[in-house]
Design a protein around this motif. Structure first.
Motif, PDB file in Angstrom:
ATOM      1  N   SER A  49     -12.892 -29.829 -35.754  1.00  0.00           N
ATOM      2  CA  SER A  49     -14.065 -29.576 -36.582  1.00  0.00           C
ATOM      3  C   SER A  49     -14.000 -28.124 -37.044  1.00  0.00           C
ATOM      4  O   SER A  49     -13.614 -27.247 -36.271  1.00  0.00           O
ATOM      5  CB  SER A  49     -15.344 -29.823 -35.777  1.00  0.00           C
ATOM      6  OG  SER A  49     -16.468 -29.519 -36.562  1.00  0.00           O
ATOM      7  N   CYS A  50     -14.364 -27.884 -38.263  1.00  0.00           N
ATOM      8  CA  CYS A  50     -14.280 -26.536 -38.830  1.00  0.00           C
ATOM      9  C   CYS A  50     -15.612 -26.132 -39.460  1.00  0.00           C
ATOM     10  O   CYS A  50     -15.659 -25.558 -40.543  1.00  0.00           O
ATOM     11  CB  CYS A  50     -13.160 -26.479 -39.869  1.00  0.00           C
ATOM     12  SG  CYS A  50     -11.539 -26.909 -39.220  1.00  0.00           S
ATOM     13  N   GLU A  51     -16.699 -26.419 -38.766  1.00  0.00           N
ATOM     14  CA  GLU A  51     -18.024 -26.124 -39.301  1.00  0.00           C
ATOM     15  C   GLU A  51     -18.540 -24.755 -38.868  1.00  0.00           C
ATOM     16  O   GLU A  51     -19.049 -24.002 -39.670  1.00  0.00           O
ATOM     17  CB  GLU A  51     -19.018 -27.214 -38.871  1.00  0.00           C
ATOM     18  CG  GLU A  51     -18.667 -28.607 -39.389  1.00  0.00           C
ATOM     19  CD  GLU A  51     -18.705 -28.699 -40.909  1.00  0.00           C
ATOM     20  OE1 GLU A  51     -19.628 -28.132 -41.520  1.00  0.00           O
ATOM     21  OE2 GLU A  51     -17.807 -29.336 -41.478  1.00  0.00           O
ATOM     22  N   THR A  52     -18.437 -24.445 -37.572  1.00  0.00           N
ATOM     23  CA  THR A  52     -18.991 -23.198 -37.056  1.00  0.00           C
ATOM     24  C   THR A  52     -17.886 -22.144 -36.906  1.00  0.00           C
ATOM     25  O   THR A  52     -16.700 -22.467 -36.935  1.00  0.00           O
ATOM     26  CB  THR A  52     -19.650 -23.415 -35.675  1.00  0.00           C
ATOM     27  OG1 THR A  52     -18.636 -23.707 -34.711  1.00  0.00           O
ATOM     28  CG2 THR A  52     -20.677 -24.533 -35.720  1.00  0.00           C
ATOM     29  N   TYR A  53     -18.304 -20.915 -36.712  1.00  0.00           N
ATOM     30  CA  TYR A  53     -17.350 -19.818 -36.516  1.00  0.00           C
ATOM     31  C   TYR A  53     -16.471 -20.077 -35.293  1.00  0.00           C
ATOM     32  O   TYR A  53     -15.263 -19.870 -35.332  1.00  0.00           O
ATOM     33  CB  TYR A  53     -18.119 -18.502 -36.360  1.00  0.00           C
ATOM     34  CG  TYR A  53     -17.236 -17.275 -36.338  1.00  0.00           C
ATOM     35  CD1 TYR A  53     -16.692 -16.774 -37.512  1.00  0.00           C
ATOM     36  CD2 TYR A  53     -16.941 -16.626 -35.152  1.00  0.00           C
ATOM     37  CE1 TYR A  53     -15.873 -15.651 -37.508  1.00  0.00           C
ATOM     38  CE2 TYR A  53     -16.137 -15.510 -35.126  1.00  0.00           C
ATOM     39  CZ  TYR A  53     -15.606 -15.022 -36.310  1.00  0.00           C
ATOM     40  OH  TYR A  53     -14.793 -13.920 -36.291  1.00  0.00           O
ATOM     41  N   ASP A  54     -17.078 -20.539 -34.186  1.00  0.00           N
ATOM     42  CA  ASP A  54     -16.311 -20.858 -32.982  1.00  0.00           C
ATOM     43  C   ASP A  54     -15.293 -21.953 -33.249  1.00  0.00           C
ATOM     44  O   ASP A  54     -14.157 -21.880 -32.789  1.00  0.00           O
ATOM     45  CB  ASP A  54     -17.238 -21.314 -31.849  1.00  0.00           C
ATOM     46  CG  ASP A  54     -17.690 -20.161 -30.974  1.00  0.00           C
ATOM     47  OD1 ASP A  54     -17.145 -19.054 -31.127  1.00  0.00           O
ATOM     48  OD2 ASP A  54     -18.575 -20.383 -30.138  1.00  0.00           O
ATOM     49  N   GLU A  55     -15.687 -22.997 -33.965  1.00  0.00           N
ATOM     50  CA  GLU A  55     -14.772 -24.102 -34.262  1.00  0.00           C
ATOM     51  C   GLU A  55     -13.619 -23.639 -35.147  1.00  0.00           C
ATOM     52  O   GLU A  55     -12.473 -24.040 -34.950  1.00  0.00           O
ATOM     53  CB  GLU A  55     -15.524 -25.249 -34.931  1.00  0.00           C
ATOM     54  CG  GLU A  55     -16.495 -25.958 -34.012  1.00  0.00           C
ATOM     55  CD  GLU A  55     -17.395 -26.947 -34.735  1.00  0.00           C
ATOM     56  OE1 GLU A  55     -17.993 -27.785 -34.042  1.00  0.00           O
ATOM     57  OE2 GLU A  55     -17.506 -26.892 -35.974  1.00  0.00           O
ATOM     58  N   ILE A  56     -13.917 -22.788 -36.111  1.00  0.00           N
ATOM     59  CA  ILE A  56     -12.873 -22.276 -37.010  1.00  0.00           C
ATOM     60  C   ILE A  56     -11.844 -21.475 -36.211  1.00  0.00           C
ATOM     61  O   ILE A  56     -10.659 -21.498 -36.513  1.00  0.00           O
ATOM     62  CB  ILE A  56     -13.495 -21.416 -38.137  1.00  0.00           C
ATOM     63  CG1 ILE A  56     -14.260 -22.315 -39.111  1.00  0.00           C
ATOM     64  CG2 ILE A  56     -12.439 -20.599 -38.868  1.00  0.00           C
ATOM     65  CD1 ILE A  56     -15.119 -21.580 -40.123  1.00  0.00           C
TER      66      ILE A  56
END
Length: 178
Positions: free
Chosen positions: A115-122
């Motif tokens: 998942s690439c939605e939040t800063y942590d996920e990115i």
């Protein structure tokens, strides 16, 4: 030499602090930290993770450096406590378990579908069905971030636990829990 009243308090405090550091710093353990990920201070998640030190009376915390980067700095636990990587805090000695200290990923790092939605996920590398590959969030033409398949170097496999392509001998089942 005569110490003033305020200086005595400061002297006593510093003396007690020195004694505590000497006692805490002398804690010996035979527990290996081989299962613990190596400290890194690059991504947001890594900077906000406390890392294991070979002496469990200490932990490593990412601290800003004069050149703008971040680096691990050794920090002491309080008296009677030992650092638990699993819990991300210093715990009472009776609650500390050397055998499972680093066998779990801290709660902030959950393994799941990319998942690439939040800063942590990115800033998280994600598990791929083939262990020689992983997913990394990359900017797309749409302006959003999307997972892109990446290949590990020859002879290495992706370790979600360590967030890096690593030697096969250090590899654990993705999202492994004891």
């Amino acid at each position: 030499m005569v110490l003033l009243e305020g200086q005595w308090k400061s002297f006593i405090f510093n003396l007690l602090l020195f004694v505590v550091v000497m006692i805490v710093g002398s804690y010996e353990t035979s527990a290996a930290i081989d299962d613990c990920p190596l400290p890194r201070c690059v991504t947001y998640a890594e900077i906000n993770t406390y890392w294991a030190d070979p002496n469990p009376a200490f932990f490593l915390q990412c601290r800003p450096q004069p050149n703008g980067t971040w680096a691990p700095q050794r920090m002491a636990c309080g008296p009677g406590t030992l650092f638990s990587f699993k819990h991300q805090v210093c715990v009472l000695e009776g609650n500390w378990n050397a055998t499972s200290n680093c066998t779990e990923i801290p709660p902030a790092s959950e393994c799941g579908a990319p998942s690439c939605e939040t800063y942590d996920e990115i800033n998280t590398l994600w598990v791929h069905p083939q262990r020689e590959k992983f997913y990394q969030c990359r900017p797309a033409k749409s302006g959003k971030w999307e997972p892109q398949e990446m290949l590990c170097s020859v002879g290495t496999v992706f370790s979600f636990f360590h967030q890096v392509c690593d030697y096969v001998s250090k590899w654990k089942e993705p999202c492994w829990r004891p």
